[in-house]
Scaffold this active site. Structure first.
Site, short mmCIF file in Angstrom:
data_model
loop_
_atom_site.label_atom_id
_atom_site.label_comp_id
_atom_site.label_asym_id
_atom_site.label_seq_id
_atom_site.Cartn_x
_atom_site.Cartn_y
_atom_site.Cartn_z
N ASP A 8 108.80 111.75 -114.64
CA ASP A 8 109.09 112.87 -113.73
C ASP A 8 110.52 112.98 -113.26
OD1 ASP A 8 106.14 113.69 -113.23
OD2 ASP A 8 106.15 111.56 -112.80
N HIS A 16 103.64 121.56 -117.68
CA HIS A 16 104.34 120.87 -116.61
C HIS A 16 105.67 120.47 -117.20
CE1 HIS A 16 101.25 119.58 -113.34
NE2 HIS A 16 101.41 120.88 -113.44
C1 RNT Z 1 100.94 112.99 -112.61
C2 RNT Z 1 100.79 114.41 -113.05
C3 RNT Z 1 100.56 115.39 -111.95
C4 RNT Z 1 101.36 115.09 -110.72
C5 RNT Z 1 101.23 116.12 -109.63
C6 RNT Z 1 101.80 115.65 -108.33
O1 RNT Z 1 101.32 112.16 -113.63
O2 RNT Z 1 101.91 114.79 -113.80
O3 RNT Z 1 100.75 116.66 -112.42
O4 RNT Z 1 102.71 114.91 -111.01
O5 RNT Z 1 99.94 116.52 -109.54
ZN ZN Z 2 102.10 116.88 -114.32
#
Ligand code: RNT
Ligand code: ZN
Length: 421
Positions: free
Chosen positions: A298, A288
Protein backbone atom coordinates in the site's frame (compact mmCIF):
# COMPACT_ATOMS: atom_id res chain seq x y z
CA UNK A 1 3.12 28.69 -14.59
CA UNK A 2 0.44 31.18 -15.63
CA UNK A 3 -2.63 30.12 -17.56
CA UNK A 4 -1.35 32.09 -20.57
CA UNK A 5 2.03 30.32 -20.68
CA UNK A 6 0.42 26.98 -20.02
CA UNK A 7 -1.88 27.50 -22.99
CA UNK A 8 1.02 28.52 -25.29
CA UNK A 9 2.80 25.30 -24.33
CA UNK A 10 -0.46 23.46 -24.89
CA UNK A 11 -0.86 24.75 -28.46
CA UNK A 12 2.61 23.50 -29.27
CA UNK A 13 1.86 20.14 -27.74
CA UNK A 14 -1.39 19.93 -29.69
CA UNK A 15 0.57 20.47 -32.90
CA UNK A 16 3.09 17.79 -31.99
CA UNK A 17 0.44 15.19 -31.25
CA UNK A 18 -1.68 15.96 -34.33
CA UNK A 19 0.56 14.26 -36.96
CA UNK A 20 0.28 11.04 -34.94
CA UNK A 21 -3.48 11.25 -35.29
CA UNK A 22 -3.91 12.16 -31.62
CA UNK A 23 -6.52 14.79 -30.75
CA UNK A 24 -5.45 16.30 -27.42
CA UNK A 25 -8.80 18.04 -26.98
CA UNK A 26 -10.66 14.74 -27.25
CA UNK A 27 -8.26 13.16 -24.78
CA UNK A 28 -8.93 15.93 -22.26
CA UNK A 29 -12.69 15.62 -22.67
CA UNK A 30 -12.47 11.89 -22.20
CA UNK A 31 -10.36 12.29 -19.09
CA UNK A 32 -12.84 14.72 -17.56
CA UNK A 33 -15.48 11.96 -17.57
CA UNK A 34 -13.44 9.58 -15.39
CA UNK A 35 -14.19 9.48 -11.66
CA UNK A 36 -11.76 8.08 -9.14
CA UNK A 37 -12.84 6.95 -5.70
CA UNK A 38 -10.63 8.54 -3.03
CA UNK A 39 -10.22 6.32 0.02
CA UNK A 40 -10.99 8.15 3.25
CA UNK A 41 -8.48 6.00 5.14
CA UNK A 42 -5.36 7.76 3.80
CA UNK A 43 -6.44 10.77 5.87
CA UNK A 44 -6.15 9.21 9.33
CA UNK A 45 -3.90 6.15 8.96
CA UNK A 46 -6.86 3.73 8.71
CA UNK A 47 -7.99 4.87 12.16
CA UNK A 48 -11.76 5.15 11.89
CA UNK A 49 -13.98 6.86 14.44
CA UNK A 50 -15.07 4.09 16.77
CA UNK A 51 -12.42 5.19 19.29
CA UNK A 52 -12.25 1.67 20.67
CA UNK A 53 -8.47 1.82 21.01
CA UNK A 54 -8.35 -1.46 19.12
CA UNK A 55 -5.19 -2.35 17.16
CA UNK A 56 -5.53 -2.11 13.41
CA UNK A 57 -4.77 -5.79 12.91
CA UNK A 58 -5.78 -7.62 9.77
CA UNK A 59 -2.23 -7.48 8.50
CA UNK A 60 -2.61 -3.76 7.84
CA UNK A 61 0.29 -1.62 9.00
CA UNK A 62 0.61 2.12 8.69
CA UNK A 63 4.04 3.50 9.48
CA UNK A 64 5.09 7.08 10.15
CA UNK A 65 3.96 9.82 12.48
CA UNK A 66 3.70 12.90 10.31
CA UNK A 67 1.85 15.54 12.34
CA UNK A 68 -1.65 16.80 11.66
CA UNK A 69 -3.72 13.69 11.02
CA UNK A 70 -7.51 14.05 10.98
CA UNK A 71 -8.97 13.05 14.34
CA UNK A 72 -12.69 13.45 13.73
CA UNK A 73 -15.11 13.40 10.77
CA UNK A 74 -15.11 17.19 10.37
CA UNK A 75 -11.34 17.31 10.13
CA UNK A 76 -11.27 14.42 7.69
CA UNK A 77 -13.91 16.07 5.51
CA UNK A 78 -12.04 19.39 5.60
CA UNK A 79 -8.84 17.63 4.48
CA UNK A 80 -10.70 15.79 1.74
CA UNK A 81 -12.26 19.04 0.50
CA UNK A 82 -8.80 20.54 0.24
CA UNK A 83 -7.52 17.45 -1.60
CA UNK A 84 -10.43 17.44 -4.10
CA UNK A 85 -9.78 21.12 -4.79
CA UNK A 86 -6.29 20.18 -6.02
CA UNK A 87 -7.40 17.35 -8.28
CA UNK A 88 -8.94 18.01 -11.70
CA UNK A 89 -12.34 16.44 -12.42
CA UNK A 90 -15.33 15.12 -10.40
CA UNK A 91 -14.54 12.22 -8.16
CA UNK A 92 -15.93 9.97 -5.46
CA UNK A 93 -15.40 9.12 -1.81
CA UNK A 94 -14.64 5.61 -0.62
CA UNK A 95 -15.66 5.20 3.02
CA UNK A 96 -15.01 2.36 5.45
CA UNK A 97 -17.77 1.34 7.87
CA UNK A 98 -15.76 2.22 10.98
CA UNK A 99 -15.87 5.90 9.98
CA UNK A 100 -19.41 6.04 11.28
CA UNK A 101 -20.73 8.99 13.29
CA UNK A 102 -22.57 7.81 16.39
CA UNK A 103 -22.52 10.88 18.64
CA UNK A 104 -20.20 9.15 21.08
CA UNK A 105 -22.47 6.12 21.45
CA UNK A 106 -20.96 2.68 20.99
CA UNK A 107 -22.69 0.97 18.09
CA UNK A 108 -21.81 -2.66 17.42
CA UNK A 109 -20.70 -3.28 13.85
CA UNK A 110 -23.59 -5.64 13.25
CA UNK A 111 -25.99 -2.85 14.29
CA UNK A 112 -24.91 -0.05 11.99
CA UNK A 113 -27.46 1.63 9.72
CA UNK A 114 -27.40 4.42 7.17
CA UNK A 115 -28.33 6.84 9.98
CA UNK A 116 -24.74 6.55 11.20
CA UNK A 117 -23.53 7.79 7.83
CA UNK A 118 -25.96 10.68 7.43
CA UNK A 119 -23.14 13.21 7.86
CA UNK A 120 -21.06 11.60 5.12
CA UNK A 121 -23.98 11.21 2.72
CA UNK A 122 -25.09 14.83 3.17
CA UNK A 123 -21.55 16.04 2.72
CA UNK A 124 -21.12 13.99 -0.48
CA UNK A 125 -24.41 15.40 -1.75
CA UNK A 126 -23.24 18.95 -1.07
CA UNK A 127 -19.85 18.28 -2.66
CA UNK A 128 -21.44 16.48 -5.65
CA UNK A 129 -19.43 13.34 -4.96
CA UNK A 130 -20.49 9.77 -5.56
CA UNK A 131 -19.73 7.44 -2.68
CA UNK A 132 -18.49 3.87 -2.23
CA UNK A 133 -18.47 1.75 0.89
CA UNK A 134 -16.65 -1.09 2.69
CA UNK A 135 -17.42 -3.40 5.59
CA UNK A 136 -14.62 -3.10 8.18
CA UNK A 137 -13.61 -6.67 9.07
CA UNK A 138 -10.49 -5.74 11.06
CA UNK A 139 -9.53 -3.49 14.00
CA UNK A 140 -12.07 -5.25 16.19
CA UNK A 141 -11.98 -7.76 19.10
CA UNK A 142 -14.02 -10.23 17.04
CA UNK A 143 -11.25 -10.16 14.40
CA UNK A 144 -8.33 -10.34 16.82
CA UNK A 145 -7.30 -13.89 15.90
CA UNK A 146 -7.19 -13.02 12.21
CA UNK A 147 -10.42 -14.70 11.12
CA UNK A 148 -13.83 -13.19 10.35
CA UNK A 149 -16.21 -14.59 7.69
CA UNK A 150 -14.23 -17.83 7.59
CA UNK A 151 -13.93 -18.22 11.36
CA UNK A 152 -14.47 -21.71 12.71
CA UNK A 153 -16.75 -20.32 15.44
CA UNK A 154 -20.24 -19.90 13.96
CA UNK A 155 -21.07 -17.03 16.34
CA UNK A 156 -18.12 -14.99 15.10
CA UNK A 157 -19.01 -15.83 11.52
CA UNK A 158 -22.57 -14.73 12.20
CA UNK A 159 -21.38 -11.39 13.59
CA UNK A 160 -19.38 -10.60 10.43
CA UNK A 161 -22.12 -11.84 8.10
CA UNK A 162 -24.48 -9.44 9.83
CA UNK A 163 -21.95 -6.63 9.57
CA UNK A 164 -21.48 -7.19 5.83
CA UNK A 165 -25.23 -7.47 5.29
CA UNK A 166 -25.73 -4.17 7.13
CA UNK A 167 -23.07 -2.61 4.92
CA UNK A 168 -24.85 -3.66 1.71
CA UNK A 169 -28.05 -2.03 2.97
CA UNK A 170 -26.13 1.12 3.81
CA UNK A 171 -24.53 0.99 0.36
CA UNK A 172 -27.96 0.77 -1.18
CA UNK A 173 -29.15 3.83 0.77
CA UNK A 174 -26.00 5.73 -0.25
CA UNK A 175 -26.60 4.87 -3.90
CA UNK A 176 -30.23 5.96 -3.73
CA UNK A 177 -29.46 9.19 -1.94
CA UNK A 178 -26.65 10.17 -4.26
CA UNK A 179 -28.17 8.90 -7.51
CA UNK A 180 -25.11 6.84 -8.39
CA UNK A 181 -24.52 3.18 -7.53
CA UNK A 182 -22.35 2.62 -4.47
CA UNK A 183 -19.70 -0.09 -4.84
CA UNK A 184 -19.56 -2.01 -1.57
CA UNK A 185 -16.33 -3.98 -1.45
CA UNK A 186 -15.83 -6.95 0.86
CA UNK A 187 -12.27 -7.57 1.97
CA UNK A 188 -11.47 -9.85 4.89
CA UNK A 189 -8.04 -10.54 6.41
CA UNK A 190 -8.61 -14.24 7.12
CA UNK A 191 -5.49 -16.35 6.84
CA UNK A 192 -2.67 -18.18 8.61
CA UNK A 193 0.82 -17.06 9.47
CA UNK A 194 2.10 -20.59 9.18
CA UNK A 195 1.37 -23.63 7.09
CA UNK A 196 -2.23 -24.77 7.45
CA UNK A 197 -3.28 -28.35 7.91
CA UNK A 198 -6.54 -27.64 6.14
CA UNK A 199 -6.78 -25.23 3.24
CA UNK A 200 -10.25 -26.29 2.21
CA UNK A 201 -12.48 -25.91 5.27
CA UNK A 202 -11.95 -22.15 5.74
CA UNK A 203 -12.77 -21.64 2.06
CA UNK A 204 -15.94 -23.70 2.40
CA UNK A 205 -16.95 -21.55 5.36
CA UNK A 206 -16.14 -18.36 3.46
CA UNK A 207 -18.20 -19.46 0.47
CA UNK A 208 -21.17 -20.21 2.66
CA UNK A 209 -20.81 -16.93 4.60
CA UNK A 210 -20.57 -14.86 1.41
CA UNK A 211 -23.67 -16.53 -0.01
CA UNK A 212 -25.49 -15.47 3.15
CA UNK A 213 -24.14 -11.92 2.91
CA UNK A 214 -25.36 -11.68 -0.69
CA UNK A 215 -28.65 -13.52 -0.20
CA UNK A 216 -30.69 -10.33 -0.02
CA UNK A 217 -31.41 -8.98 -3.50
CA UNK A 218 -30.38 -5.35 -3.80
CA UNK A 219 -31.02 -3.19 -6.84
CA UNK A 220 -27.70 -2.82 -8.71
CA UNK A 221 -28.72 0.71 -9.61
CA UNK A 222 -28.13 1.48 -5.92
CA UNK A 223 -25.49 -0.96 -4.74
CA UNK A 224 -22.89 -3.09 -6.51
CA UNK A 225 -21.07 -5.86 -4.60
CA UNK A 226 -17.36 -6.42 -5.02
CA UNK A 227 -15.01 -9.02 -3.52
CA UNK A 228 -11.28 -8.44 -3.03
CA UNK A 229 -8.61 -11.13 -3.08
CA UNK A 230 -5.14 -11.11 -1.57
CA UNK A 231 -2.11 -13.34 -1.83
CA UNK A 232 -0.53 -12.76 1.57
CA UNK A 233 -0.40 -10.20 4.35
CA UNK A 234 1.52 -9.51 7.53
CA UNK A 235 0.56 -12.40 9.78
CA UNK A 236 -1.03 -14.33 6.91
CA UNK A 237 2.13 -15.17 5.00
CA UNK A 238 1.36 -18.83 4.43
CA UNK A 239 -2.30 -18.86 3.54
CA UNK A 240 -5.08 -16.41 2.74
CA UNK A 241 -8.59 -17.84 2.55
CA UNK A 242 -9.83 -15.31 0.00
CA UNK A 243 -7.23 -15.98 -2.66
CA UNK A 244 -7.47 -14.73 -6.24
CA UNK A 245 -8.70 -18.06 -7.61
CA UNK A 246 -11.30 -18.32 -4.86
CA UNK A 247 -12.82 -14.91 -5.54
CA UNK A 248 -12.41 -14.97 -9.30
CA UNK A 249 -14.54 -18.08 -9.53
CA UNK A 250 -16.88 -16.66 -6.91
CA UNK A 251 -17.34 -13.38 -8.78
CA UNK A 252 -18.02 -15.16 -12.04
CA UNK A 253 -20.50 -17.67 -10.64
CA UNK A 254 -22.31 -15.09 -8.44
CA UNK A 255 -22.10 -12.13 -10.85
CA UNK A 256 -20.15 -9.96 -8.43
CA UNK A 257 -17.49 -7.38 -9.20
CA UNK A 258 -13.95 -8.70 -8.83
CA UNK A 259 -11.70 -6.25 -7.00
CA UNK A 260 -8.12 -6.35 -8.26
CA UNK A 261 -5.76 -4.67 -5.80
CA UNK A 262 -2.43 -3.93 -7.47
CA UNK A 263 -0.56 -4.83 -4.27
CA UNK A 264 -2.20 -8.21 -3.71
CA UNK A 265 -0.24 -10.47 -6.01
CA UNK A 266 3.24 -11.92 -6.25
CA UNK A 267 5.70 -9.02 -6.07
CA UNK A 268 6.60 -9.36 -9.76
CA UNK A 269 3.04 -9.99 -10.93
CA UNK A 270 0.98 -7.04 -12.17
CA UNK A 271 -2.76 -6.70 -12.58
CA UNK A 272 -2.46 -5.19 -16.07
CA UNK A 273 -2.66 -8.52 -17.80
CA UNK A 274 -5.64 -9.64 -15.72
CA UNK A 275 -7.99 -6.85 -16.78
CA UNK A 276 -8.85 -8.01 -20.31
CA UNK A 277 -9.23 -11.60 -19.14
CA UNK A 278 -11.48 -10.69 -16.24
CA UNK A 279 -13.67 -8.44 -18.35
CA UNK A 280 -14.31 -11.25 -20.81
CA UNK A 281 -16.13 -13.07 -18.04
CA UNK A 282 -17.38 -10.32 -15.78
CA UNK A 283 -19.50 -7.30 -16.62
CA UNK A 284 -17.60 -4.96 -14.29
CA UNK A 285 -14.51 -4.86 -12.09
CA UNK A 286 -13.18 -2.72 -9.27
CA UNK A 287 -9.54 -1.67 -9.09
CA UNK A 288 -7.66 -0.84 -5.95
CA UNK A 289 -4.89 1.26 -7.39
CA UNK A 290 -1.97 0.82 -5.08
CA UNK A 291 1.80 0.29 -5.17
CA UNK A 292 3.46 -2.71 -3.67
CA UNK A 293 7.01 -2.31 -2.39
CA UNK A 294 8.53 -5.58 -1.17
CA UNK A 295 6.19 -6.83 1.56
CA UNK A 296 4.03 -3.71 1.72
CA UNK A 297 1.08 -3.58 -0.63
CA UNK A 298 0.00 0.00 0.00
CA UNK A 299 2.60 2.62 -0.89
CA UNK A 300 1.40 5.92 -2.36
CA UNK A 301 0.69 5.53 -6.06
CA UNK A 302 3.13 7.28 -8.41
CA UNK A 303 3.37 7.59 -12.18
CA UNK A 304 5.48 4.49 -12.72
CA UNK A 305 5.45 1.83 -15.43
CA UNK A 306 2.96 -0.35 -13.56
CA UNK A 307 0.41 2.42 -13.22
CA UNK A 308 0.81 3.47 -16.83
CA UNK A 309 0.40 -0.07 -18.08
CA UNK A 310 -2.73 -0.51 -15.96
CA UNK A 311 -4.41 2.66 -17.20
CA UNK A 312 -3.34 2.02 -20.79
CA UNK A 313 -5.14 -1.27 -20.62
CA UNK A 314 -8.37 0.39 -19.46
CA UNK A 315 -8.22 2.97 -22.23
CA UNK A 316 -7.12 0.65 -25.02
CA UNK A 317 -9.80 -1.90 -24.23
CA UNK A 318 -12.53 0.71 -23.82
CA UNK A 319 -12.98 -0.68 -20.32
CA UNK A 320 -13.48 2.58 -18.44
CA UNK A 321 -17.26 2.30 -18.37
CA UNK A 322 -16.97 -1.15 -16.82
CA UNK A 323 -14.19 -0.39 -14.35
CA UNK A 324 -14.60 1.33 -11.00
CA UNK A 325 -11.29 2.91 -10.10
CA UNK A 326 -10.58 3.12 -6.39
CA UNK A 327 -7.35 4.04 -4.62
CA UNK A 328 -5.88 2.05 -1.77
CA UNK A 329 -2.72 3.28 -0.08
CA UNK A 330 -1.75 4.73 3.26
CA UNK A 331 1.39 6.52 4.28
CA UNK A 332 1.75 8.34 7.60
CA UNK A 333 5.35 9.45 6.95
CA UNK A 334 4.40 12.29 4.60
CA UNK A 335 1.68 14.93 4.55
CA UNK A 336 -1.47 12.81 4.26
CA UNK A 337 -3.28 15.27 2.08
CA UNK A 338 -0.33 15.43 -0.31
CA UNK A 339 -0.44 11.63 -0.47
CA UNK A 340 -4.02 11.76 -1.77
CA UNK A 341 -3.14 14.46 -4.27
CA UNK A 342 0.00 12.69 -5.51
CA UNK A 343 -1.75 9.34 -5.88
CA UNK A 344 -4.90 10.65 -7.53
CA UNK A 345 -3.10 13.02 -9.86
CA UNK A 346 -0.69 10.22 -10.83
CA UNK A 347 -3.63 7.99 -11.71
CA UNK A 348 -5.18 10.74 -13.82
CA UNK A 349 -1.86 11.47 -15.49
CA UNK A 350 -1.51 7.81 -16.39
CA UNK A 351 -5.01 7.89 -17.87
CA UNK A 352 -4.21 11.01 -19.88
CA UNK A 353 -1.00 9.46 -21.20
CA UNK A 354 -3.05 6.48 -22.31
CA UNK A 355 -5.62 8.71 -23.96
CA UNK A 356 -2.82 10.43 -25.87
CA UNK A 357 -1.65 7.16 -27.36
CA UNK A 358 -2.22 6.56 -31.08
CA UNK A 359 -3.56 3.11 -30.29
CA UNK A 360 -5.05 2.42 -33.72
CA UNK A 361 -1.68 3.12 -35.33
CA UNK A 362 0.10 0.78 -32.91
CA UNK A 363 -2.44 -1.94 -33.62
CA UNK A 364 -2.06 -1.55 -37.36
CA UNK A 365 1.68 -1.95 -36.99
CA UNK A 366 1.18 -5.01 -34.83
CA UNK A 367 -1.24 -6.56 -37.28
CA UNK A 368 1.17 -5.87 -40.13
CA UNK A 369 3.85 -7.71 -38.16
CA UNK A 370 5.98 -4.56 -37.93
CA UNK A 371 7.05 -4.95 -34.33
CA UNK A 372 10.12 -2.77 -34.92
CA UNK A 373 8.05 0.33 -35.66
CA UNK A 374 5.62 -0.60 -32.88
CA UNK A 375 8.45 -0.54 -30.33
CA UNK A 376 10.05 2.59 -31.81
CA UNK A 377 6.74 4.48 -31.71
CA UNK A 378 6.12 3.42 -28.10
CA UNK A 379 9.52 4.87 -27.24
CA UNK A 380 8.85 8.07 -29.21
CA UNK A 381 5.66 8.62 -27.23
CA UNK A 382 7.63 8.80 -24.01
CA UNK A 383 9.28 12.09 -25.01
CA UNK A 384 6.10 13.77 -26.29
CA UNK A 385 5.04 16.96 -24.42
CA UNK A 386 2.43 15.29 -22.28
CA UNK A 387 3.12 17.61 -19.32
CA UNK A 388 1.80 20.61 -21.26
CA UNK A 389 -1.48 18.82 -21.98
CA UNK A 390 -1.79 17.86 -18.31
CA UNK A 391 -1.14 21.43 -17.10
CA UNK A 392 -3.65 22.72 -19.63
CA UNK A 393 -6.25 20.26 -18.36
CA UNK A 394 -5.60 21.34 -14.75
CA UNK A 395 -5.93 25.00 -15.71
CA UNK A 396 -9.20 24.29 -17.57
CA UNK A 397 -10.53 22.53 -14.49
CA UNK A 398 -9.51 25.42 -12.24
CA UNK A 399 -7.03 23.44 -10.19
CA UNK A 400 -3.32 24.20 -9.78
CA UNK A 401 -0.91 23.04 -12.48
CA UNK A 402 1.73 20.47 -11.59
CA UNK A 403 4.24 22.94 -10.19
CA UNK A 404 1.68 24.81 -8.10
CA UNK A 405 -0.42 22.43 -6.00
CA UNK A 406 2.15 21.68 -3.32
CA UNK A 407 2.31 25.31 -2.21
CA UNK A 408 -1.40 25.10 -1.39
CA UNK A 409 -0.84 21.97 0.68
CA UNK A 410 1.99 23.67 2.56
CA UNK A 411 -0.22 26.67 3.33
CA UNK A 412 -2.97 24.36 4.55
CA UNK A 413 -0.44 22.50 6.66
CA UNK A 414 0.70 25.74 8.25
CA UNK A 415 -2.78 27.15 8.85
CA UNK A 416 -4.76 24.01 9.66
CA UNK A 417 -2.84 20.76 10.13
CA UNK A 418 -0.04 22.10 12.33
CA UNK A 419 -2.61 23.52 14.77
CA UNK A 420 -4.15 20.12 15.49
CA UNK A 421 -3.33 18.73 18.92
C1 RNT B 1 -6.17 -4.83 2.50
C2 RNT B 1 -7.06 -4.46 1.36
C3 RNT B 1 -8.17 -3.54 1.70
C4 RNT B 1 -7.77 -2.47 2.67
C5 RNT B 1 -8.85 -1.45 2.94
C6 RNT B 1 -8.53 -0.58 4.12
O1 RNT B 1 -5.07 -5.54 2.11
O2 RNT B 1 -6.29 -3.93 0.32
O3 RNT B 1 -8.72 -3.03 0.55
O4 RNT B 1 -6.62 -1.81 2.27
O5 RNT B 1 -10.05 -2.08 3.05
ZN1 ZN C 1 -7.35 -3.06 -1.35
Amino acid sequence: MSIASSSAAYSQAQQQYAPLGVDTQKAIERLSRVSISLHCWQGDDVGGFESSGEDLGGGLAVTGNYPGKACNPDQLRADLEKAYSLIPGRHRLNLHAFYLESQGKKIERNQITSAHFRGWIDWCKAQKLGMDFNPTCFAHPMASDGFTLAHRDPAIRRFWIDHCTACRRIGSEIGQQLGSPCVTNVWIPDGYKDIPADRLAPRQRLLDALDQVFAEQINPAHNLDAVESKLFGIGSESYVVGSFEFYYAYAITRRKLMCLDAGHFHPTETITDKISSALMHLPEILLHVSRGVRWDSDHVVILNDDLQAMMLELVRGNFLERTHIGLDFFDASINRLAAWVIGTRATLKALLLAMLEPTAKLRDLENAGDYTTRLALMEQLKTMPFGAVWDHYCAMQNVPVESAWLAEVKTYEKNVLSRRG
